[in-house]
Design an enzyme around this catalytic site. Structure first.
Site, PDB file in Angstrom:
ATOM      1  N   SER A  11      59.807  70.180  53.153  1.00 14.19           N
ATOM      2  CA  SER A  11      59.984  70.607  51.773  1.00 14.19           C
ATOM      3  C   SER A  11      59.926  69.329  50.948  1.00 14.19           C
ATOM      4  O   SER A  11      60.705  68.399  51.186  1.00 14.19           O
ATOM      5  CB  SER A  11      61.339  71.307  51.612  1.00 14.19           C
ATOM      6  OG  SER A  11      61.404  71.883  50.330  1.00 14.19           O
ATOM      7  N   GLU A  12      58.986  69.261  50.003  1.00 11.74           N
ATOM      8  CA  GLU A  12      58.665  67.959  49.397  1.00 11.74           C
ATOM      9  C   GLU A  12      59.765  67.402  48.493  1.00 11.74           C
ATOM     10  O   GLU A  12      59.679  66.265  48.053  1.00 11.74           O
ATOM     11  CB  GLU A  12      57.314  68.009  48.669  1.00 11.74           C
ATOM     12  CG  GLU A  12      57.256  68.893  47.431  1.00 11.74           C
ATOM     13  CD  GLU A  12      56.750  70.291  47.744  1.00 11.74           C
ATOM     14  OE1 GLU A  12      56.876  70.740  48.910  1.00 11.74           O
ATOM     15  OE2 GLU A  12      56.242  70.953  46.809  1.00 11.74           O
ATOM     16  N   ASN A  13      60.803  68.199  48.224  1.00  9.89           N
ATOM     17  CA  ASN A  13      61.930  67.639  47.482  1.00  9.89           C
ATOM     18  C   ASN A  13      62.818  66.771  48.381  1.00  9.89           C
ATOM     19  O   ASN A  13      63.805  66.214  47.907  1.00  9.89           O
ATOM     20  CB  ASN A  13      62.756  68.744  46.803  1.00  9.89           C
ATOM     21  CG  ASN A  13      63.179  69.834  47.764  1.00  9.89           C
ATOM     22  OD1 ASN A  13      62.421  70.246  48.620  1.00  9.89           O
ATOM     23  ND2 ASN A  13      64.411  70.280  47.634  1.00  9.89           N
TER      24      ASN A  13
END
Lengths: 239, 207
Positions: free
Chosen positions: B45-47
């Site tokens: 998840s790119e966060n």
């Protein structure tokens, strides 16, 4: 070396001026510096430029500074959840500079590392590349490829939120609330960090520090609302 | 019968191999996680997370634990957290094997448009431009035609691009197509879809 202040207002005292550039940590409403944003609202500082991945929602996060029209420009990757933002943007009151999310994070990190510009292939061939320097370099496969230059974001002040810090500002974040906070902390001339708990120096494992205190100039402890933007769950029966 | 959303997601899951680190976009791509079976896949998840788990049980939501769609999620025993610069470092650095994402348009040059429609409200590209530029393989999952019945598989995208020459494969309700130097190549047709139907629904060149 006194880093601990009594409140966000005290920590921001003497640092705020109209037209300033602030880098803020957070992703959506997760890990945002709520206390500093509220204090900036109360201080009434105007014409602010914010580098922040998102713009909050209407009544929380940077959204509270949009309601009071304190923001002149946003540098963000995604601003979807905010009607106030859209209103002001469409009426021309608010400037918006879209940055790809990774480019935004790297612009903060680079500035904090004293790197004024860097090359990336993100955005090549899109509107993001328009007007930017293009240069060919060998890529990871040894083939020549075109990259664009992006610049570091040097902020006047950084406002970030961590979970815990010791009295020297050595900080630990919690889960995905880390997000933009470390790079945002690094790119400001002065960094104000708000935490849920300030613990005695020496009580954190030095090997477990996520952000060394060198990046933190002023530190405050406070209670955070930590609002959830999209509550998604599953039921036990479904397992 | 063309594939439905779940069949498209199941077909996309076949693209994933044991040991891959993968980023899934929102919409149909999110459903892909339901079809990986026994394969050892780590979701990014790119966060700032590798090893994304399912939604939490009611009452166990944690405001400090969300995915890139800002939904509450859970961690797994393999989970690692990191900051956004590190997250996009692994994306830009080619460490993520594949991204599966939705699209408004894809063309035969591999150009992808999925972030803005001129004249309509623009929300932003988020991490999409970084993902398509950086990951090893870009797989698009989308309906073959828009609501007006027009092809979304084009000779040349009309909308502003998310990335140029970035798409490797598209999976639509009609089948699977690869981007090749000569145009799209049919890899597979959905059950009951003929090659003629695929060609008729596609504006782009099919070799």
């Amino acid at each position: 070396m006194k880093k601990i202040y009594g409140s966000a207002a005290e920590a921001l005292d003497g640092l705020l001026f109209d037209g300033m550039f602030i880098a803020a940590g957070g992703f959506g409403l997760c890990g945002i510096p709520e206390l500093c944003l509220q204090a900036i609202k109360e201080a009434g500082t105007k014409n602010l430029t914010f580098a922040s991945n998102n713009a909050g929602v209407d009544d929380f996060g940077i959204g509270i500074l949009l309601q009071t029209k304190q923001v002149k420009k946003m540098i963000s990757s995604y601003v979807g959840e905010n009607a106030t933002f859209m209103e002001q943007y469409l009426s021309g009151e608010l400037e918006l500079e879209f940055n790809p999310q990774g480019t935004l994070a790297e612009r903060m990190r680079a500035a904090g590392c004293g790197i004024p510009g860097f090359y990336t292939k993100t955005g090549v061939g899109t509107v993001i590349a328009e007007g930017k320097e293009h240069k060919d370099f060998p890529n990871r496969d040894g083939e020549m490829e075109t990259f664009i230059m992006e610049t570091g974001l040097f902020a006047d002040v950084s406002i970030v939120k961590a979970w815990k810090a010791d009295e020297t500002g050595n900080a630990i974040f919690r889960k995905t609330a880390r997000n933009f906070n470390p790079p945002a902390a690094m790119c400001g001339k002065v960094c104000i960090m708000e935490v849920e708990e300030i613990v005695p120096t020496g009580s954190l494992d030095p090997d477990a520090i996520h952000l060394p205190g060198i990046y933190v100039n002023r530190l405050i402890q406070g209670t955070h609302e930590k609002r959830i933007e999209q509550r998604t769950t599953r039921t036990k029966e479904a397992v | 019968m063309p594939w439905d959303r779940n069949q498209m997601a199941a077909r996309a899951a076949e693209e994933l191999e044991d040991g891959m680190y993968v980023n899934l976009g929102i919409g149909i791509p999110t459903l892909v996680a339901n079809y990986v079976g026994d394969k050892d896949i780590t979701l990014q998840s790119e966060n700032g997370m590798l090893g994304m788990g399912p939604f939490p049980f009611e009452g166990e939501e944690d405001p400090d634990l969300i995915n890139a769609g800002k939904q509450t999620i859970t961690e797994l025993n393999r989970t690692a957290y990191f900051d956004s610069a590190t997250s996009f470092g692994m994306i830009r650095g080619g460490k993520i094997a594949a991204a599966i994402l939705g699209a408004m348009e894809v063309d035969e040059k591999g150009d992808l448009a999925n972030w803005m429609i001129p004249g309509k409200l623009v929300k932003g590209m988020g991490g999409a431009m970084d993902l398509v530029a950086g990951v090893g393989r870009v797989i698009v999952v989308m309906d073959h035609q828009n609501k007006k019945g027009e092809s979304k598989v084009l000779k040349s995208c009309t909308l502003p691009l998310t990335g140029a020459g970035v798409v490797d494969r598209i999976i639509t309700n009609l089948g699977v197509l690869d981007v090749t130097p000569e145009g799209f190549a049919i890899v597979e047709l959905a059950d009951g879809v003929s090659e003629d139907e695929m060609r008729a629904a596609t504006e782009a060149t099919i070799v």
